[in-house]
Design an enzyme around this catalytic site. Structure first.
Site, PDB file in Angstrom:
ATOM      1  N   HIS A  16       1.384  -0.990  -0.388  1.00 48.87           N
ATOM      2  CA  HIS A  16      -0.272   0.137  -0.226  1.00 48.87           C
ATOM      3  C   HIS A  16       0.925   1.179  -0.310  1.00 48.87           C
ATOM      4  O   HIS A  16       2.055   0.941  -0.037  1.00 48.87           O
ATOM      5  CB  HIS A  16      -1.170   0.111   1.397  1.00 48.87           C
ATOM      6  CG  HIS A  16       0.021   0.052   3.056  1.00 48.87           C
ATOM      7  ND1 HIS A  16       0.973   0.987   3.328  1.00 48.87           N
ATOM      8  CD2 HIS A  16      -0.059  -1.104   2.952  1.00 48.87           C
ATOM      9  CE1 HIS A  16       0.862   0.302   4.018  1.00 48.87           C
ATOM     10  NE2 HIS A  16       0.488  -0.886   4.352  1.00 48.87           N
ATOM     11  N   HIS A 306      -4.913   8.990   5.638  1.00 46.29           N
ATOM     12  CA  HIS A 306      -4.228   9.576   6.141  1.00 46.29           C
ATOM     13  C   HIS A 306      -5.088  11.273   6.901  1.00 46.29           C
ATOM     14  O   HIS A 306      -4.935  11.486   7.692  1.00 46.29           O
ATOM     15  CB  HIS A 306      -3.919  10.638   5.281  1.00 46.29           C
ATOM     16  CG  HIS A 306      -2.123   9.319   5.053  1.00 46.29           C
ATOM     17  ND1 HIS A 306      -1.957   9.474   3.607  1.00 46.29           N
ATOM     18  CD2 HIS A 306      -2.053   9.598   5.600  1.00 46.29           C
ATOM     19  CE1 HIS A 306      -0.883   8.670   3.261  1.00 46.29           C
ATOM     20  NE2 HIS A 306      -0.378   8.673   5.058  1.00 46.29           N
ATOM     21  N   ARG A 413      14.897  13.070  20.349  1.00 43.44           N
ATOM     22  CA  ARG A 413      15.509  12.172  20.032  1.00 43.44           C
ATOM     23  C   ARG A 413      14.998  13.648  18.768  1.00 43.44           C
ATOM     24  O   ARG A 413      14.916  14.029  18.066  1.00 43.44           O
ATOM     25  CB  ARG A 413      14.607  11.007  19.306  1.00 43.44           C
ATOM     26  CG  ARG A 413      13.688  10.255  20.233  1.00 43.44           C
ATOM     27  CD  ARG A 413      13.172   9.185  18.917  1.00 43.44           C
ATOM     28  NE  ARG A 413      12.811   8.255  19.939  1.00 43.44           N
ATOM     29  CZ  ARG A 413      11.132   9.143  20.571  1.00 43.44           C
ATOM     30  NH1 ARG A 413      10.004   9.382  19.855  1.00 43.44           N
ATOM     31  NH2 ARG A 413      11.218   7.451  21.086  1.00 43.44           N
ATOM     32  N   ARG A 449      19.136  13.524  23.220  1.00 44.41           N
ATOM     33  CA  ARG A 449      20.460  12.321  22.621  1.00 44.41           C
ATOM     34  C   ARG A 449      20.661  12.952  21.433  1.00 44.41           C
ATOM     35  O   ARG A 449      20.437  13.496  20.588  1.00 44.41           O
ATOM     36  CB  ARG A 449      18.903  10.908  22.718  1.00 44.41           C
ATOM     37  CG  ARG A 449      20.481   9.953  22.213  1.00 44.41           C
ATOM     38  CD  ARG A 449      19.631   8.591  21.934  1.00 44.41           C
ATOM     39  NE  ARG A 449      18.407   9.185  20.740  1.00 44.41           N
ATOM     40  CZ  ARG A 449      17.665   7.505  20.718  1.00 44.41           C
ATOM     41  NH1 ARG A 449      17.405   6.427  21.338  1.00 44.41           N
ATOM     42  NH2 ARG A 449      16.805   8.001  19.049  1.00 44.41           N
ATOM     43  N   GLU A 551      21.921   0.362  25.949  1.00 45.17           N
ATOM     44  CA  GLU A 551      21.703  -0.527  24.826  1.00 45.17           C
ATOM     45  C   GLU A 551      22.683  -1.705  24.385  1.00 45.17           C
ATOM     46  O   GLU A 551      21.355  -2.553  23.422  1.00 45.17           O
ATOM     47  CB  GLU A 551      20.656   0.268  23.825  1.00 45.17           C
ATOM     48  CG  GLU A 551      22.000   1.153  23.471  1.00 45.17           C
ATOM     49  CD  GLU A 551      21.086   2.382  22.756  1.00 45.17           C
ATOM     50  OE1 GLU A 551      19.448   2.106  22.276  1.00 45.17           O
ATOM     51  OE2 GLU A 551      22.188   3.348  22.640  1.00 45.17           O
ATOM     52  N   ASN A 574      14.016  -1.149  23.647  1.00 41.60           N
ATOM     53  CA  ASN A 574      13.908  -1.291  22.474  1.00 41.60           C
ATOM     54  C   ASN A 574      15.444  -2.208  22.317  1.00 41.60           C
ATOM     55  O   ASN A 574      15.629  -3.888  21.594  1.00 41.60           O
ATOM     56  CB  ASN A 574      13.434  -0.562  21.769  1.00 41.60           C
ATOM     57  CG  ASN A 574      12.395   0.096  21.903  1.00 41.60           C
ATOM     58  OD1 ASN A 574      11.518  -0.230  23.140  1.00 41.60           O
ATOM     59  ND2 ASN A 574      11.927   1.386  21.636  1.00 41.60           N
ATOM     60  N   ASP A 575      16.172  -1.221  22.179  1.00 38.36           N
ATOM     61  CA  ASP A 575      17.597  -2.517  21.917  1.00 38.36           C
ATOM     62  C   ASP A 575      18.353  -2.699  22.514  1.00 38.36           C
ATOM     63  O   ASP A 575      18.597  -3.804  21.857  1.00 38.36           O
ATOM     64  CB  ASP A 575      18.627  -1.034  20.910  1.00 38.36           C
ATOM     65  CG  ASP A 575      18.288  -0.663  19.622  1.00 38.36           C
ATOM     66  OD1 ASP A 575      18.073  -0.978  18.871  1.00 38.36           O
ATOM     67  OD2 ASP A 575      18.748   0.777  19.497  1.00 38.36           O
ATOM     68  N   ARG A 585      13.875  -6.640  16.080  1.00 40.22           N
ATOM     69  CA  ARG A 585      13.233  -6.173  16.171  1.00 40.22           C
ATOM     70  C   ARG A 585      12.346  -6.221  14.960  1.00 40.22           C
ATOM     71  O   ARG A 585      11.027  -5.579  15.305  1.00 40.22           O
ATOM     72  CB  ARG A 585      12.765  -4.651  17.364  1.00 40.22           C
ATOM     73  CG  ARG A 585      13.891  -3.470  16.533  1.00 40.22           C
ATOM     74  CD  ARG A 585      13.351  -2.558  18.290  1.00 40.22           C
ATOM     75  NE  ARG A 585      14.473  -1.680  17.802  1.00 40.22           N
ATOM     76  CZ  ARG A 585      14.544  -0.504  17.583  1.00 40.22           C
ATOM     77  NH1 ARG A 585      13.359   0.282  17.442  1.00 40.22           N
ATOM     78  NH2 ARG A 585      15.652   0.464  17.883  1.00 40.22           N
ATOM     79  N   CYS A 622      14.333   5.019  28.823  1.00 35.42           N
ATOM     80  CA  CYS A 622      13.465   5.836  27.621  1.00 35.42           C
ATOM     81  C   CYS A 622      13.217   4.640  26.885  1.00 35.42           C
ATOM     82  O   CYS A 622      12.808   5.224  25.475  1.00 35.42           O
ATOM     83  CB  CYS A 622      14.233   6.694  27.489  1.00 35.42           C
ATOM     84  SG  CYS A 622      15.942   6.214  26.873  1.00 35.42           S
ATOM     85  N   HIS A 760     -30.751   3.945  40.835  1.00 36.30           N
ATOM     86  CA  HIS A 760     -29.671   4.016  41.662  1.00 36.30           C
ATOM     87  C   HIS A 760     -29.295   1.944  40.493  1.00 36.30           C
ATOM     88  O   HIS A 760     -29.358   1.896  40.407  1.00 36.30           O
ATOM     89  CB  HIS A 760     -29.720   3.154  42.776  1.00 36.30           C
ATOM     90  CG  HIS A 760     -30.825   1.543  42.453  1.00 36.30           C
ATOM     91  ND1 HIS A 760     -32.052   1.903  43.264  1.00 36.30           N
ATOM     92  CD2 HIS A 760     -30.511   0.361  42.517  1.00 36.30           C
ATOM     93  CE1 HIS A 760     -33.290   1.378  43.141  1.00 36.30           C
ATOM     94  NE2 HIS A 760     -32.536   0.241  42.472  1.00 36.30           N
TER      95      HIS A 760
END
Lengths: 848, 99
Positions: A16, A306, A413, A449, A551, A574-575, A585, A622, A760
């Site tokens: 797509h 979108h 980031r 970072r 990481e 994550n890493d 991943r 993080c 009630h």
């Protein structure tokens, strides 16, 4: 040279828009002629891999075998590059689509009784995002009929050709410019995608063909858009069908260039408005004045379109899949969008407007009440503190996070400044961006970072060599060491920006650090950059804490060796998880391994925390794991100083911290680490065993007493009583409570007689046993057994279970018995002040 | 006279107890001994003992739902009414029971 690469499409939605644009983007970098062949019988004509629309039009579905064929001098690198895109980066787009469709679940129309009682004309649809709004009806136009743009006679074919070409270029330039200044994804990503789509060869061929048949430029654009739109709409795949709207979007923008005489596809909003459109393009949505945009009513819209993604991103109450929205309301009328119930009211009469205005007011009062304590730093019930910070990549996200109560920014980031452009940002541009973020953080700690490029985030201008395995390649601090000048520019910009902030609040962190040498090198660059800033006569901060991300497994065992070079650590879950488990991943076939709930990974985290504690350094988390409510007990058990989450999760996480017991969390982590696998860990997390005993809320709360209610009907009184419960934070789902109260009301009226009613319910949407008291200024009919109207309403709301529920039920039972006594009723009826009502109930129900 | 009763309403939050209160209060006013067992959201309360049931001349069941332990009244004279009736007209309910 002719080279081929064969692959099977694994994406559930086929190729797509997003994957197609990734392929087209990569293909356009090479001179070779690159074709995409779909190997089905009969075989459709191959697609030009450089054309997004052509690739989408090929309609490649999951499981289809395909061949990418390149012919030309650079065919080999082209195929290499495309192979990488297909094997690595397409899945990412897929995951985003899955998350979207998972939200599809809740979408049934539910009109509250109070709205029904007002006789409002409701139009059903599907709620796209929650909330409600009201305002003036505004219609947004779609693509004009070709006949309506035919008035201008066609000039010479060449001049029409030039006109169309210029219009397209102008749209492209504007889209590119806007995508650079756009705040953040999804807006920036969409604009970038559209700037590509407008240059698509298939679109241009289609326009040229129409011009060749004697159409003028605007007609050619309308016809081309219609033809392409039809082609996309006929796809078997919902996602591709939704791309027709993107084509319409681009066409409308081109038409605005070609039809300058007041043609605008975007209505101007001047007061609170509800926009009705059969089809609203993403660009139309972006260009609407959001200060006045209170709701959207749209025709057929896919949840993955979108437009839908943007509406959700901006949290605009939105009802979709309404039949012909442009015909159901007249401009100037007032309309209501109720996305909680999945319906639209148009036109809305004054009493309906008044109801929603009151609901709006209730929402504000609730937010003020919850926000007052919600934003403070959260502690568990037994007093363990945990800062909840926000992850951000733009100043706008920092601002939104701080407004939602974030204690700081755990991860800013910076790489998003560096991606999707042809050169690195200069020092001043970076200085401006960082200064804005620091300003938005308003004195709270903010961890920047340094650019984490490489792996899945390449920057073309760095001319990074092709790597067989980029996640194990030159990324993070390794890339800094390769391009020290670029790092120096960033560090100087950061230090200059930090000069105005409170000492120590701005912190700098290096990604992908594996060895103490790298940390030491990074620290020396910061010292050097600081010297350069001072030497240039600019102010530099005295103290900027420097830290590293944990990481890489190599770093896990040497925190003590890092300690002399760093001020803090932050775990990138994550890493660390993908490296720890050796499971990519981005690769769905190893997704079960890439799960942070594997006991071995939890043990690794526990080890990191123990080591970090020995160094005495500050420690944050993080990664995604830090921001997931489900994993919060693990974070509390680990005892880290801070976790960082997306802005929308901050308040929810703080609320959860306050319900937790840290010892129970630690018990859970101990058991989790000794579990056989992630399934057992997830079961434990879901069991809720980590929660502290809930603090009992008193049944009687002055916030739930209205001594002079203006309720005008039974429906209104019940709605108002439940609004008080909602404001007081005793339910998150007032509509569910209302449904439960009315379900009870259907068995027989709760009108007691003597002017009293006791509606009630017992339902799971009620968080704490509660008594709501409304003393009415007037009287309402309740269908009471004695035929008398009601002047006093006592709503009893009970949760399904919970601590002290017996005791609460006893209070309700006592109240019910007391109401059988005339003297008690007379006393209650005579009271005019909230405090009096509260005092009498407390003493009669023996609550003191 | 001696009477026993059971009250129970659909949600067991309010009407069960209102009916109990009405029956007790009215019976007391008329000089009868009446014991009510409530079956509400707190479960069975003031449970009637076999002796109390045996001694009673009549059992009033003011219930809108199925209740537990009906077999206890198998050989008893039973007056069955709705909860609302017991609340609205306790005197009439007692009259039906012969009180």
């Amino acid at each position: 040279m002719r080279i081929e690469h064969e692959f099977v499409c694994t994406l559930a939605n086929g190729l797509h828009a997003r994957p197609a644009s990734l392929i087209a983007e990569q293909a356009s970098r090479f001179a070779a002629r690159i074709l995409l062949v779909r190997r089905v019988t009969p075989e459709p004509p191959p697609a030009d891999a450089r054309s997004v629309l052509s690739v989408i039009g090929l309609d490649v579905r999951q499981g289809d075998r395909c061949t990418i064929r390149a012919e030309g001098d650079d065919a080999r690198p082209a195929i290499e590059a495309l192979r990488e895109v297909i094997e690595l980066r397409l899945d990412e787009a897929e995951q985003a689509a899955e998350i979207e469709s998972a939200r599809l679940a809740r979408a049934s129309t539910r009109v509250p009784m109070v709205v029904r009682a007002l006789g409002a004309r409701t139009i059903a649809g599907e709620a796209l995002c929650s909330g409600f709004g009201f305002g003036e009806v505004v219609l947004a136009a779609g693509l004009p009929h070709p006949a309506s743009v035919a008035s201008a006679p066609a000039g010479a074919p060449e001049s029409e050709h030039t006109r169309a070409r210029h219009a397209i270029e102008s749209v492209r330039d504007e889209l590119l410019a806007r995508s650079r200044t756009a705040a953040a994804p999804p807006e920036s990503a969409l604009l970038a995608a559209h700037s590509q789509m407008v240059q698509d060869p298939t679109l241009w061929e289609s326009i040229s063909a129409a011009l060749a048949h004697g159409a003028n430029a605007p007609q050619a654009v309308v016809q081309a858009a219609a033809t392409l739109g039809d082609k996309l709409r006929s796809s078997s795949n919902a996602y591709i069908r939704e791309r027709a709207l993107d084509v319409q979007d681009i066409a409308l923008q081109i038409l605005e260039r070609l039809l300058p005489r007041g043609f605008s596809s975007v209505p101007e909003l001047v007061r609170d408005s509800i926009v009705f459109a059969d089809a609203l393009t993403p660009n139309q949505l972006l260009r609407l004045n959001r200060a006045f945009l209170k709701g959207l009513v749209l025709g057929p819209v896919g949840r993955t379109s979108h437009t839908a993604i943007l509406a959700r991103g901006f949290a605009i109450p939105c009802i979709i899949n309404v039949a012909r929205p442009s015909t159901i309301a007249s401009p100037g009328h007032v309309a209501v969008v109720d996305a909680e119930g999945g319906f639209v009211i148009a036109p809305a009469q004054p009493d309906v407007q008044a109801y929603y205005a009151r609901l709006q007011n209730a929402a504000e009062r609730r937010a003020a009440r919850l926000g007052a304590s919600g934003a403070e730093t959260a502690c568990t019930r037994d007093g363990q503190r945990l800062e909840i910070a926000v992850n951000a990549s733009t100043a706008a996200e920092v601002e939104a996070g701080v407004a939602r109560g974030a204690d700081g920014v755990g991860l800013f980031r910076t790489e998003f400044l560096f991606l999707e452009r042809d050169h690195a940002p200069d020092e001043d541009e970076q200085f401006t961006a960082y200064s804005e973020a620091i300003h938005a953080a308003a004195g709270r700690p903010i961890i920047f970072r340094t650019f984490d490029i490489g792996g899945d985030k390449p920057a073309p201008y760095l001319r990074m060599a092709h790597e067989e395995n980029p996640f194990l390649g030159c990324r993070g601090v390794r890339l800094h060491m390769r391009h020290p000048a670029m790092l120096d520019v960033q560090l100087r910009a950061l230090l200059r920006a930090a000069a105005g902030a409170p000492a120590g609040s701005v912190r700098i962190m290096a990604p992908m650090v594996a060895t103490p040498d790298e940390a030491s090198w990074f620290r020396s660059r910061v010292t050097e950059a600081s010297r350069q800033v001072r030497e240039a006569g600019r102010p530099a901060p005295g103290q900027v804490p420097v830290g590293v991300m944990i990481e890489v497994p190599a770093a896990v065992h040497s925190l003590d060796l890092f300690a002399p070079h760093v001020d803090f650590f932050s775990i990138g879950t994550n890493d660390l998880c993908q490296y720890w488990m050796a499971a990519d991943r981005g690769n769905p076939s190893v997704a079960t391994l890439n799960n942070p709930h594997h006991p071995t990974f939890l043990r690794a985290l526990r080890y990191v925390v123990t080591q970090a504690r020995r160094t005495g350094k500050w420690l944050g988390v993080c990664g995604e794991m830090g921001g997931r409510p489900q994993d919060l007990p693990l974070m509390i058990a680990l005892g880290v100083d801070e976790i960082s989450a997306s802005g929308s999760q901050v308040l929810a996480l703080k609320h959860l911290v306050r319900t937790a017991d840290s010892q129970r969390c630690r018990d859970l982590l101990d058991r989790a680490c000794a579990s056989s696998g992630p399934g057992a860990v997830e079961e434990r997390l879901a069991s809720g065993s980590w929660r502290a005993e809930p603090a009992p809320l008193p049944v009687i709360d002055p916030a739930c007493i209205d001594a002079a209610s203006g309720a005008t009907s039974k429906e209104d009184a019940i709605a108002r009583a439940i609004e008080l419960l909602w404001i007081a934070g005793r339910t998150d789902r007032p509509r569910d409570v209302e449904a439960a109260v009315w379900a009870r009301e259907q068995t027989y009226s709760t009108g007691l007689g003597y002017g009293f009613a006791i509606p009630h319910c017992k339902c799971d949407a009620v968080d704490a046993a509660s008594l709501v008291v409304l003393k009415l200024r007037g009287e309402v009919d309740w269908g009471s057994t004695d035929g008398q109207p009601v002047r006093m309403v006592l709503l009893l709301a009970a949760p399904i279970a919970g601590t002290g529920s017996q005791q609460h039920m006893r209070i309700f039972a006592t109240l019910a018995r007391r109401l059988m006594h005339e003297e008690f009723r007379r006393t209650l009826a005579s009271l005019t002040e909230t405090s009096q009502i509260e005092a009498v109930l407390r003493s009669e129900l023996q609550l003191n | 006279m001696k009477i026993v009763a059971v009250t129970a309403c659909p949600t067991g939050i309010a009407h069960t107890y209102m009916a109990a209160e009405q029956l007790e209060k009215t019976a007391r006013g008329l000089g009868h001994q009446l014991r009510v067992e409530t079956q509400g959201s707190m479960g069975i309360e003031n449970e009637l003992s076999p002796e109390e049931i045996a001694e009673a001349e009549v059992a009033i069941l003011a219930v809108d739902i199925e209740v537990e332990g009906l077999e206890r009244f198998d050989r008893k004279k039973i007056v069955r009414v709705s909860v609302t009736e017991a609340i609205k007209n306790p005197r009439g309910v007692l009259a039906k029971a012969g009180a």
